[in-house]
Design a protein around this motif. Structure first.
Motif, PDB file in Angstrom:
ATOM      1  N   GLY A  91       0.804  -1.210   0.000  1.00  0.00           N
ATOM      2  CA  GLY A  91       0.000   0.000   0.000  1.00  0.00           C
ATOM      3  C   GLY A  91       0.836   1.257   0.000  1.00  0.00           C
ATOM      4  O   GLY A  91       0.321   2.359  -0.240  1.00  0.00           O
ATOM      5  N   GLY A  92       2.139   1.127   0.302  1.00  0.00           N
ATOM      6  CA  GLY A  92       3.045   2.262   0.242  1.00  0.00           C
ATOM      7  C   GLY A  92       2.600   3.402   1.142  1.00  0.00           C
ATOM      8  O   GLY A  92       2.114   3.202   2.255  1.00  0.00           O
ATOM      9  N   SER A  93       2.762   4.622   0.655  1.00  0.00           N
ATOM     10  CA  SER A  93       2.415   5.780   1.475  1.00  0.00           C
ATOM     11  C   SER A  93       0.922   5.874   1.738  1.00  0.00           C
ATOM     12  O   SER A  93       0.510   6.530   2.700  1.00  0.00           O
ATOM     13  N   SER A  94       0.082   5.216   0.942  1.00  0.00           N
ATOM     14  CA  SER A  94      -1.361   5.233   1.220  1.00  0.00           C
ATOM     15  C   SER A  94      -1.695   4.454   2.484  1.00  0.00           C
ATOM     16  O   SER A  94      -2.796   4.598   3.029  1.00  0.00           O
ATOM     17  N   SER A  95      -0.760   3.629   2.980  1.00  0.00           N
ATOM     18  CA  SER A  95      -0.964   2.893   4.230  1.00  0.00           C
ATOM     19  C   SER A  95      -0.479   3.664   5.448  1.00  0.00           C
ATOM     20  O   SER A  95      -0.760   3.263   6.578  1.00  0.00           O
ATOM     21  N   VAL A  96       0.249   4.765   5.221  1.00  0.00           N
ATOM     22  CA  VAL A  96       0.843   5.487   6.355  1.00  0.00           C
ATOM     23  C   VAL A  96       0.586   6.984   6.297  1.00  0.00           C
ATOM     24  O   VAL A  96       1.013   7.715   7.188  1.00  0.00           O
ATOM     25  N   ASN A  97      -0.129   7.479   5.276  1.00  0.00           N
ATOM     26  CA  ASN A  97      -0.256   8.928   5.112  1.00  0.00           C
ATOM     27  C   ASN A  97      -1.361   9.507   5.989  1.00  0.00           C
ATOM     28  O   ASN A  97      -2.003   8.806   6.768  1.00  0.00           O
ATOM     29  N   GLY A  98      -1.597  10.814   5.831  1.00  0.00           N
ATOM     30  CA  GLY A  98      -2.599  11.505   6.629  1.00  0.00           C
ATOM     31  C   GLY A  98      -4.006  11.385   6.116  1.00  0.00           C
ATOM     32  O   GLY A  98      -4.916  12.013   6.667  1.00  0.00           O
ATOM     33  N   LEU A  99      -4.224  10.619   5.030  1.00  0.00           N
ATOM     34  CA  LEU A  99      -5.547  10.230   4.536  1.00  0.00           C
ATOM     35  C   LEU A  99      -6.292  11.320   3.780  1.00  0.00           C
ATOM     36  O   LEU A  99      -7.439  11.113   3.364  1.00  0.00           O
ATOM     37  N   VAL A 100      -5.694  12.472   3.554  1.00  0.00           N
ATOM     38  CA  VAL A 100      -6.399  13.565   2.881  1.00  0.00           C
ATOM     39  C   VAL A 100      -6.470  13.289   1.381  1.00  0.00           C
ATOM     40  O   VAL A 100      -5.479  12.912   0.756  1.00  0.00           O
ATOM     41  N   TRP A 101      -7.651  13.508   0.812  1.00  0.00           N
ATOM     42  CA  TRP A 101      -7.898  13.247  -0.614  1.00  0.00           C
ATOM     43  C   TRP A 101      -8.264  14.569  -1.297  1.00  0.00           C
ATOM     44  O   TRP A 101      -9.420  14.958  -1.386  1.00  0.00           O
ATOM     45  N   LEU A 102      -7.248  15.278  -1.754  1.00  0.00           N
ATOM     46  CA  LEU A 102      -7.433  16.535  -2.475  1.00  0.00           C
ATOM     47  C   LEU A 102      -6.776  16.415  -3.834  1.00  0.00           C
ATOM     48  O   LEU A 102      -5.625  15.983  -3.944  1.00  0.00           O
ATOM     49  N   ARG A 103      -7.484  16.815  -4.880  1.00  0.00           N
ATOM     50  CA  ARG A 103      -6.969  16.638  -6.239  1.00  0.00           C
ATOM     51  C   ARG A 103      -5.926  17.676  -6.621  1.00  0.00           C
ATOM     52  O   ARG A 103      -4.941  17.387  -7.291  1.00  0.00           O
ATOM     53  N   GLY A 104      -6.189  18.941  -6.247  1.00  0.00           N
ATOM     54  CA  GLY A 104      -5.422  20.060  -6.773  1.00  0.00           C
ATOM     55  C   GLY A 104      -6.356  20.981  -7.527  1.00  0.00           C
ATOM     56  O   GLY A 104      -7.561  20.725  -7.660  1.00  0.00           O
ATOM     57  N   ALA A 105      -5.824  22.068  -8.033  1.00  0.00           N
ATOM     58  CA  ALA A 105      -6.615  23.046  -8.768  1.00  0.00           C
ATOM     59  C   ALA A 105      -6.657  22.694 -10.254  1.00  0.00           C
ATOM     60  O   ALA A 105      -5.738  22.057 -10.778  1.00  0.00           O
ATOM     61  N   ARG A 106      -7.716  23.121 -10.908  1.00  0.00           N
ATOM     62  CA  ARG A 106      -7.799  22.947 -12.366  1.00  0.00           C
ATOM     63  C   ARG A 106      -6.544  23.508 -13.030  1.00  0.00           C
ATOM     64  O   ARG A 106      -6.005  22.909 -13.981  1.00  0.00           O
ATOM     65  N   GLN A 107      -6.062  24.657 -12.552  1.00  0.00           N
ATOM     66  CA  GLN A 107      -4.902  25.300 -13.167  1.00  0.00           C
ATOM     67  C   GLN A 107      -3.642  24.445 -13.066  1.00  0.00           C
ATOM     68  O   GLN A 107      -2.748  24.560 -13.907  1.00  0.00           O
ATOM     69  N   ASP A 108      -3.558  23.578 -12.056  1.00  0.00           N
ATOM     70  CA  ASP A 108      -2.387  22.713 -11.919  1.00  0.00           C
ATOM     71  C   ASP A 108      -2.229  21.815 -13.139  1.00  0.00           C
ATOM     72  O   ASP A 108      -1.148  21.720 -13.731  1.00  0.00           O
ATOM     73  N   PHE A 109      -3.295  21.161 -13.507  1.00  0.00           N
ATOM     74  CA  PHE A 109      -3.219  20.167 -14.589  1.00  0.00           C
ATOM     75  C   PHE A 109      -3.220  20.830 -15.964  1.00  0.00           C
ATOM     76  O   PHE A 109      -2.549  20.342 -16.886  1.00  0.00           O
ATOM     77  N   ASP A 110      -3.911  21.951 -16.094  1.00  0.00           N
ATOM     78  CA  ASP A 110      -3.781  22.708 -17.342  1.00  0.00           C
ATOM     79  C   ASP A 110      -2.341  23.171 -17.505  1.00  0.00           C
ATOM     80  O   ASP A 110      -1.816  23.226 -18.629  1.00  0.00           O
ATOM     81  N   GLY A 111      -1.675  23.474 -16.386  1.00  0.00           N
ATOM     82  CA  GLY A 111      -0.258  23.829 -16.440  1.00  0.00           C
ATOM     83  C   GLY A 111       0.615  22.666 -16.870  1.00  0.00           C
ATOM     84  O   GLY A 111       1.618  22.863 -17.570  1.00  0.00           O
ATOM     85  N   TRP A 112       0.257  21.456 -16.443  1.00  0.00           N
ATOM     86  CA  TRP A 112       1.004  20.287 -16.919  1.00  0.00           C
ATOM     87  C   TRP A 112       0.980  20.227 -18.447  1.00  0.00           C
ATOM     88  O   TRP A 112       2.012  20.033 -19.088  1.00  0.00           O
ATOM     89  N   ALA A 113      -0.218  20.356 -19.013  1.00  0.00           N
ATOM     90  CA  ALA A 113      -0.362  20.257 -20.470  1.00  0.00           C
ATOM     91  C   ALA A 113       0.422  21.365 -21.167  1.00  0.00           C
ATOM     92  O   ALA A 113       1.093  21.124 -22.180  1.00  0.00           O
ATOM     93  N   LYS A 114       0.370  22.580 -20.620  1.00  0.00           N
ATOM     94  CA  LYS A 114       1.079  23.702 -21.245  1.00  0.00           C
ATOM     95  C   LYS A 114       2.582  23.522 -21.160  1.00  0.00           C
ATOM     96  O   LYS A 114       3.325  24.020 -22.009  1.00  0.00           O
ATOM     97  N   SER A 115       3.055  22.800 -20.145  1.00  0.00           N
ATOM     98  CA  SER A 115       4.496  22.600 -19.981  1.00  0.00           C
ATOM     99  C   SER A 115       5.047  21.509 -20.892  1.00  0.00           C
ATOM    100  O   SER A 115       6.255  21.273 -20.898  1.00  0.00           O
TER     101      SER A 115
END
Length: 540
Positions: A91-115
């Motif tokens: 399970g890796g870090s999903s077995s030991v992490n703080g359990l928060v499930w946040l995707r990020g902002a729309r601008q984050d992934f649009d930035g990936w594509a632009k990069s």
């Protein structure tokens, strides 16, 4: 754990049974007849604290489930070496992490594509976020969510102090945000988590175990350290590994070898196999096979805490420092799966702007403020003796960049991690502005009603003094990524379909591939990457 229960030849070898590896193994074997060897250096996820949401505090200091790494001396933090743990367990870090499930902002992934990461814009990755999710509560933005996926997402039962934090943010003029994974990220609200019926749901629980129950062609190999890739005329043909009893084995991949070993171990394994910066490899007496920017571009969220003693409210310090309350909390969790032990480490968040802007265009937030219903100096020393809580600031998209390098050609040696936290002055400026935002929150009526006094930073309000405090106390919030980034330029080691450039049948699928760190916790984005990677691989 020393037993090799995988055949010598499979279709796919996946290195790492963390979040991405579990997703990939499950999705690839949905195609009938496909065989996968899933190789994990750690052991089974049998530690009982893994299932308890607040067990995070026990696990983050436990070397039996972690790679207990430390950074090199950090120049911008007074030469301190920071703890840099990564999951080393099924399970890796999903077995030991703080359990928060946040995707990020729309601008984050649009930035990936632009990069240069074509195919990874928000609209293109949204189907994979939705495919992974099983929302346990209704949302106004149903088109942005999934309700039939394997990963439960819920807001849980917040503490009184967490509710006060959200109220204080609204009193300070920030909008309420009941759904951080909805249309906007700005605002204050409860943090969505991977908790269902009071228990952690890791990616081993969500993906791998259901796949094993349907008798998929997955052969899991635990307690096995991969020493290098098998390279044959420019093709990755499998892996060499060492089991816990010291025996050596090879597993060959008929189709592809996929590295999902994480932000530190994936670049380490590539470099041990001759794939990476040629000059560095020669310094390590490793013959270069492909001169690529492996290990460059390390990004992470670093946090600075504000700590307060509390009054008229029960925090975790008051529970765990009182034997009767400890017993009561244990019984409440054992019989009802409720109470302090069923709460994630981060209960609430505020995403806000703190820096001046020259325009009013749509943008991602500058900082994330995380609220925790306990008072600690750091995770290594654990809970303090007095009741209190912390709210911590981290810069959403830091400019500072670090590296992963080999410290030795020995596969058993830890890699050299130079995070370069706050090396860019813009990150320090945003951190200081975020700390002032935290202090403003503490003056709002909702938090004033439960706050006794500030204990960190103590009597520190000038920019110079706050900067010294940050340099002395800042720590990782465990979101490293970007060390084998995808893109199209010379600064990218991977193509946008996650193939290692110049090497046949070798891909990377974990947080290493991210061109720019998301504005939030990165676990949901890592699962999304693996969901999309499975489609890319099966379509090949």
């Amino acid at each position: 754990m020393a037993e090799l229960n995988a055949p010598d030849h499979v279709d796919y070898v996946i290195v790492g049974a963390g979040s991405a590896g579990c997703v990939l193994a499950a999705r690839l074997t949905e195609k009938p007849g496909v065989t996968v060897a899933l190789v994990e250096a750690g052991g089974a996820d049998s530690n009982p604290w893994i299932r308890v949401p607040l067990g995070f505090g026990k696990l983050v200091r436990n070397p039996s489930v972690l790679w207990d790494y430390r950074t090199e001396p950090e120049p911008a933090l007074g030469g301190r070496q920071l703890s840099f743990p990564r999951g080393r367990v099924l399970g890796g870090s999903s077995s030991v992490n703080g359990l928060v499930w946040l995707r990020g902002a729309r601008q984050d992934f649009d930035g990936w594509a632009k990069s240069g990461a074509s195919g990874w814009s928000f609209d293109e990755v949204l189907p994979y976020f939705r495919r992974s999710e099983r929302m346990l509560a209704p949302s106004d933005d149903t088109a942005l969510h999934g309700y039939e996926g394997p990963v439960p997402v819920s807001n849980g039962r917040p503490s009184a102090a967490a509710r006060a934090f959200v109220a204080a943010a609204q009193q300070a003029g920030h909008a309420a945000n009941p759904d951080f994974n909805g249309a906007r990220l700005h605002g204050a609200g409860l943090a969505p988590t991977n908790i269902e019926r009071g228990r952690r749901v890791s990616m081993a629980d969500a993906y791998l175990r259901p796949a094993l129950r349907r008798q998929a062609g997955i052969f899991s190999v635990l307690g096995a350290t991969v020493s290098s890739l098998i390279m044959e005329e420019g093709r990755a043909a499998g892996v060499r590994l060492r089991l816990a009893d010291g025996s050596q084995h090879t597993i060959r991949a008929g189709r592809e070898t996929i590295l999902a070993a994480g932000v530190t171990n994936t670049p380490q394994l590539l470099m041990l196999s001759g794939i990476g910066p040629a000059a560095h490899l020669r310094d390590m007496d490793i013959a270069p096979i492909a001169d690529l920017p492996v290990g460059d571009g390390l990004q992470d969220h670093v946090l600075a805490r504000t700590g307060y003693h509390s009054r008229d409210v029960l925090t975790l310090n008051g529970v765990m420092r009182n034997p009767l309350r400890q017993v009561a909390a244990g019984l409440e969790y054992a019989f009802a799966r409720r109470g302090p032990l069923a709460i994630a480490a981060t209960e609430a968040c505020l995403f806000a702007d703190v820096l001046p802007r020259g325009d009013s265009s749509d943008h991602a937030p500058d900082v994330q403020i995380q609220f925790a219903n306990f008072l600690i100096e750091d995770y290594q020393r654990g809970l303090g003796p007095t009741q209190g809580f912390v709210y911590s600031v981290c810069v959403c998209r830091p400019h500072s960049r670090g590296t992963i390098r080999l410290a030795s050609p020995d596969p058993a040696a830890s890699p050299a991690i130079q995070a370069n936290y706050l090396a860019d002055d813009r990150d320090m400026a945003a951190t200081l502005a975020g700390l002032r935002l935290c202090m403003n929150l503490s003056r709002q009526p909702a938090l004033q009603a439960i706050t006794a006094r500030r204990v960190a930073p103590i009597d520190t309000d000038s920019d110079a003094a706050l900067a010294d405090y940050v340099r002395e106390t800042a720590a990782t919030v465990f979101h490293p990524c970007g060390t084998v980034r995808m893109g199209q330029g010379a600064d990218a080691a991977l193509t946008p379909d996650l193939r290692v450039k110049g090497i046949r049948d070798l891909r990377v699928c974990d947080a290493s591939v991210m061109p720019v760190i998301p504005s939030t916790n990165i676990h949901a984005a890592t699962v999304m990457v693996a969901e999309k990677a499975a489609d890319l691989i099966l379509a090949a």
